[in-house]
Design an enzyme around this catalytic site. Structure first.
Site: not given
Ligand code: ADP
Ligand code: TRP
Length: 319
Positions: A192, A110, A189
């Protein structure tokens, strides 16, 4: 077996969240004692707009309920409704070596992306450890990117037990390997924070538009293509039946197939996959008080469990 996981209300949930996390949560609740929560304290580390945050909390809850979260069996709550978690995180902070947190790649990533770090972001894994350890969790189902945070939790718990006695349960992670990382429409990846997501309950037209402009390489139609390098194929893997997937794999390798064709089929499959849940989600959209009540009831159940662990912890450290 007690299974616990949290999801941040930092935006509308997307299909990466679904296949990387929610799907496992929903499956695991059937044969385990499920503890799932909305990680709103964690979401604060990215300083969200207050109105948006409170809206997303209810949206995330409604998404889970629409997709089949069973609130009879599973404890489902909002993290900040159990504020003792923040107190517990402080106690854990005081036995967490700085070096352990400095090694965390999600923090470093980050910062390297230009996010100005606050102390909350740095201490994030300690709060996550408090979430997991307060509820005596055995298994923590998360996406691969969270693996390190579970290792940190285990390190903290082992250190705590070595110092103060066997009080905390040491958890294990549970990563669904076949899913790995779901790609976003730009090939990175899906996240959000990259603005490259496809929402679980996004309007069907918009799903179509996004998939049709997903990034692919420029291999000409007639040439063979490598499915393992293709974002479209990575998504087909999630939504197509095994026979159909095999067929696509052959078509990729044989050549003579354009990415546009695979994209069109992907649009249909993604829309079909989530269609059965859309009606329920639409109903919940107009029953936000009900969603709020579900969270309130869940918080009561969660509090009762966490308070017991935290009382033992406070006694052990001499508070
Ligand atoms: P974001 O990256 O969209 O903010 P989060 O960090 O809130 O998502 O992730 C919430 C859950 O979803 C976590 O357990 C994360 O590992 C899973 N996750 C998020 N994005 C992906 C992705 N592109 N592929 C697989 N798992 C994901
Ligand atoms: N950090 C997790 C994520 O971004 C969310 C989370 C917070 C979590 N506390 C947790 C996940 C405890 C599992 C267990 O996805």
């Amino acid at each position: 077996m007690r299974v616990l996981s949290g999801i941040q209300p930092s935006g509308r949930l997307h299909i990466g969240n679904f296949f990387g996390a929610m799907r496992q949560h929903l499956q695991l609740q059937k044969e385990n004692e499920g503890f799932y929560f909305i990680a709103d304290y964690h979401a604060l580390t990215s300083n969200p707009d207050p109105k948006e945050l409170s809206g997303y909390i209810i949206d995330v809850a409604a998404d889970y309920l629409a997709l089949g979260l069973d609130t009879e069996r599973t404890v489902f709550w909002r993290q900040s409704d159990v504020p003792q978690i923040a107190e517990f995180a402080w106690i854990l902070s005081c036995i967490t070596p700085m070096g352990l947190l400095q090694r965390c790649t999600s923090y470093k990533d980050k910062v390297s992306q230009g996010v100005t770090p606050n102390h909350g972001l740095f201490a994030y894994p300690v709060l996550q450890a408090a979430d997991i350890l307060a509820f005596d969790s055995n298994l923590v189902p998360v996406g691969a990117d969270q693996k390190q945070h579970i290792e940190v939790t285990r390190d903290i718990a082992i250190r705590f037990n070595n110092t103060y006695g066997e009080i905390l349960t040491i958890p294990k992670d549970h990563i669904l390997e076949s899913v790995a990382v779901v790609p976003g429409i730009d090939g990175r990846k899906m996240s959000k924070s990259y603005d490259n997501t496809i929402g679980i309950f996004e309007d069907e037209k918009s799903v179509k538009k996004k998939i049709m402009r997903m990034v692919t390489d420029s291999t000409p139609v007639e040439e063979p293509k490598a499915p393992e390098k293709c974002n479209i194929f990575a998504m087909l893997r999630l939504v197509a039946e095994p026979d159909e997937l095999k067929e696509w794999e052959n078509r990729y390798r044989n050549g003579g197939m354009g990415y546009g064709e695979a994209k069109k089929r992907l649009v249909e499959l993604v829309i079909e996959y989530f269609r059965p849940y859309r009606q329920k989600r639409a109903e919940l959209e107009t029953s936000k008080d009900y969603v709020q009540q579900v969270l309130d009831k869940g918080a009561e159940r969660a509090r009762a469990v966490a308070l017991k662990t935290i009382a033992k912890v406070k006694k052990a450290v001499g508070l």
